[in-house]
Design an enzyme around this catalytic site. Sequence first.
Site, PDB file in Angstrom:
ATOM      1  N   HIS A   1       0.816  -1.216   0.000  1.00 15.58           N
ATOM      2  CA  HIS A   1       0.000   0.000   0.000  1.00 15.58           C
ATOM      3  C   HIS A   1       0.852   1.270   0.000  1.00 15.58           C
ATOM      4  O   HIS A   1       0.473   2.268  -0.632  1.00 15.58           O
ATOM      5  CB  HIS A   1      -0.948  -0.018   1.203  1.00 15.58           C
ATOM      6  CG  HIS A   1      -2.018  -1.066   1.098  1.00 15.58           C
ATOM      7  ND1 HIS A   1      -1.966  -2.260   1.793  1.00 15.58           N
ATOM      8  CD2 HIS A   1      -3.149  -1.115   0.366  1.00 15.58           C
ATOM      9  CE1 HIS A   1      -3.032  -2.988   1.493  1.00 15.58           C
ATOM     10  NE2 HIS A   1      -3.763  -2.328   0.642  1.00 15.58           N
TER      11      HIS A   1
ATOM     12  N   ASP B   1     -20.809   0.839  -7.139  1.00 10.91           N
ATOM     13  CA  ASP B   1     -19.958   0.405  -8.241  1.00 10.91           C
ATOM     14  C   ASP B   1     -19.073   1.588  -8.618  1.00 10.91           C
ATOM     15  O   ASP B   1     -19.552   2.589  -9.170  1.00 10.91           O
ATOM     16  CB  ASP B   1     -20.831  -0.026  -9.424  1.00 10.91           C
ATOM     17  CG  ASP B   1     -20.007  -0.540 -10.595  1.00 10.91           C
ATOM     18  OD1 ASP B   1     -18.792  -0.268 -10.643  1.00 10.91           O
ATOM     19  OD2 ASP B   1     -20.580  -1.207 -11.468  1.00 10.91           O
TER      20      ASP B   1
ATOM     21  N   ASP C   1      -7.285   0.561  -6.391  1.00  8.67           N
ATOM     22  CA  ASP C   1      -6.856  -0.579  -5.571  1.00  8.67           C
ATOM     23  C   ASP C   1      -7.956  -1.626  -5.626  1.00  8.67           C
ATOM     24  O   ASP C   1      -8.488  -2.059  -4.617  1.00  8.67           O
ATOM     25  CB  ASP C   1      -6.592  -0.129  -4.133  1.00  8.67           C
ATOM     26  CG  ASP C   1      -6.048  -1.263  -3.266  1.00  8.67           C
ATOM     27  OD1 ASP C   1      -5.520  -2.239  -3.830  1.00  8.67           O
ATOM     28  OD2 ASP C   1      -6.179  -1.174  -2.033  1.00  8.67           O
TER      29      ASP C   1
END
Length: 650
Positions: A336, A422, A452
Site C-alpha cells: 500500500h 460500483d 486498488d
Amino acid sequence: MVNARHCKNDIADVDPQLHFPRWVAVISTVCGVISFVFGCGVRIVNLPRDKGKLPIQPDRLENMHQVPLQQLRVLNLTDESANYTSLSESWFVFDASDRDEDDESAAGIGNQLLVDIKNVNSNFLNSEECLKKAMIALLAENDFEPVSYYCRSRNHAGYSCHGHFDEAVMNLYTFPFHGVISLDLLTRDEEDLISFLEKIEGVFAIPEEKIHQLDEDYPPPQMTWTHKLRNFRHEFGVEDYHEGGKSVVEGELTQDILSQPGFEMKKQLAFVETKYQNVHFYEAINTRFRSVASYEKSLSKDGSYESLHPELFRQDKIVFLDGDSQSSLYGEAVYHEGLVHAAMLTHPNPKRVAIIGGGEGATLREVLKHKTVQEVVMIDIDGEFVQLCRKYLPEWSDCSDLVGSTTPSCFDDDRARVYFEDAFQWFIDRFATVDNKKGVEEEDFFDVIIMDACDPTNDFVTKLYVDSTFVWSIYNGLSESGVFVAQIGRSSSHTGGIDETKMFKNMFEEVGFESMHIYDEGHSGFYEPWSHLVALKSAASRKLWYRNSAQTEIEIQKRISTTYSGKPALLYFDASVMSSYQLPDKVHEDVYCRLQERRECKAAWEMIKNHTIDVEIINTGHAFNPLYERNILHYEPNEGSIQSRVFVWL
C-alpha cells in the site's frame, strides 16, 4: 466433548455390530504378508488406458455391457481357493445411459485433511474405547454413516484406528508418550473439510490434566494441519468454480496456505459469502520466515528479545477473495505504501483524492498520512467486505497513532467519504464525457485517483482494456496536474508471450495522458513482483516523478504526518525506494519492443547510438516508451538536445 477419564458418558453409544472384530484385522494382516511373500493379490494385467473405460469387479456387472478387448485377470474373492479366475477376453465399461446425471460422486473430486495435535492427554491417547467413540462421534455429526471400524494396539503404547464410512475414510495414530495424535481424513464429497477442524480440535485436543495441584501447568494442545484437493479435477471436468465462481478452497488459498505444511498454527478466522465474493480470513505462521517457538516466546515476559518486540513475531494474517490472496499483515505496508506514495508525491499539492476499491482500508490509511489532503472519496462495491475488514483486519485501517487523524479507524476520519457503490459506474456517471464535465465544479475534480481494485483479471480488465468510457471518466475526473495509479497484476517476464503494456499505452494515450510509467514492487508478500501503472495528465509532472533522492526525501518530510508514538509513519517507502520506481525494469523494455517491429524502438536505438535527436520520432509514443525512459536521460525540445544515459555511463 470427550473426557479422558469418562469418555463413555460423553459420546453416544455406538452400534456394536459396526465394530470391526480384532480377528478380522489379524487375518487381514496375515493375508497381506502372504500376498507380499508369494505375489498373491489383485492384479490387472496389460490394462489399456482408454479414456472412460474402467476395470470392474464381477459383482458389478449390473447396468454394464462388455467390450471384447483383452484378457483381464481378477481375483475371485468368493472362491474359497482364492485362485485367479479368467473372465475371458472381456473389458467392462460403464453404460453412460444408466448413470444418474445428478450423481456428483462420479466426478473427479475429493478432499483430504491431515491433522497433527500435540500436548494431548496421554490417558485419552491410550484408550481404545475413547478413540473409537471420538472417531464415530466426529463423522456421525457430519452425516457420514459408519460402515466398519477397528482399533489396534501398537505394542501397548498407543493405537492405530481405521474407520470406513459411506463417503469417507479416517485413519488415526496415537503416541501417548509424546502426547501426539495424527489423523488422516479422506472424503469423496465436494465440500471442503475446513469446517471439520474446529470439531476435530474439540473431540481430540484433550488437554493433559495435573495429577497434583502443585504440578506445573501443562501446555495446551496445539494443532497443525494440511488440506488437499484430491483427484484429477480438471481431467474429470470438475470446474474451478462451482457456481460460476471459484470453489472456496481452490486457487491461491489452497496453493499458498491450506496445502502447505510449512504454514503452522493455521486458523480460519472467518469465511463469509458476500453478495459479490467469497471472503476468507486466515492467520498462520510461515515457518520459512518465522518459528512457532519465537512466537510462543514473544508471548512470555521473560525479558527476551522476542518478548520485548512481539510485533515482529506474531502470526501473519491473510485475506483471500474468491481464493486469491489480496493482502497479508507482513506485506500490506509494502504494497500500500508503494501504491499510494509514488503517485501522491508526483502531484505538487494533492488535496482531493479518490480510491477505487480499497475495502481493507489500508490505501485510505496511507492517503491520510499526507498533510495536504483535505478529502478522500473511497468507492467500494462490497460494503459487507469493508465491515469484515474492520472486524478481522483492524491493523489495516488503524489511524490511532497518526497525528492529525480524528478517530482510531481511518474509515471514520473526518476527511474520509466512503461510498458502497460500483466505482466504475460512479465515475462514468460523473465524468464520462466532456459535456458532463462542464457541469462539474472545479473543487469536485481529483488531484490523485488510486485504483486498488481486485486482482486485475476480471471486471478490471474489461473496463480498463476494452471500455474506453471508464478511462475517459478517469481522465476527465482529474485536475490539470492529476495523477492516476493502479496495480496491474503480476510483472511481465522475459518469457512472457504478449505485450501487456500495449493495451495500456494505446488506451491512455488515446484519451490524452501525456506521460505513463510502470514500476515493479517485489516485497508485497505475493511470492512474485507486481506491477503498477502511473499515468500523468500533464507532461509537466514528469519533473516531479524524476526528483532526485534528496528532493524526494525533503518532500516526504514536509508532507507526511508524524505519529504520537514517535515511530516512523512510513515503514517501507522512502527516497531510495522512489528512485527504484522511476525507471521500468529492463523486461518492460524487452517486452515492449519484442513482438512487433516498432518504429520508435529502432529509431530510439539509432538516436542513442548516434547521439542525435529526431523530434518527430521521439514524440511518437512518448507518453509510454520504456526504451526512451530507460536510455534517454533528458530531452529539451526547445534546445533540440538529448542526453543519453548510455553516454553518461560511458
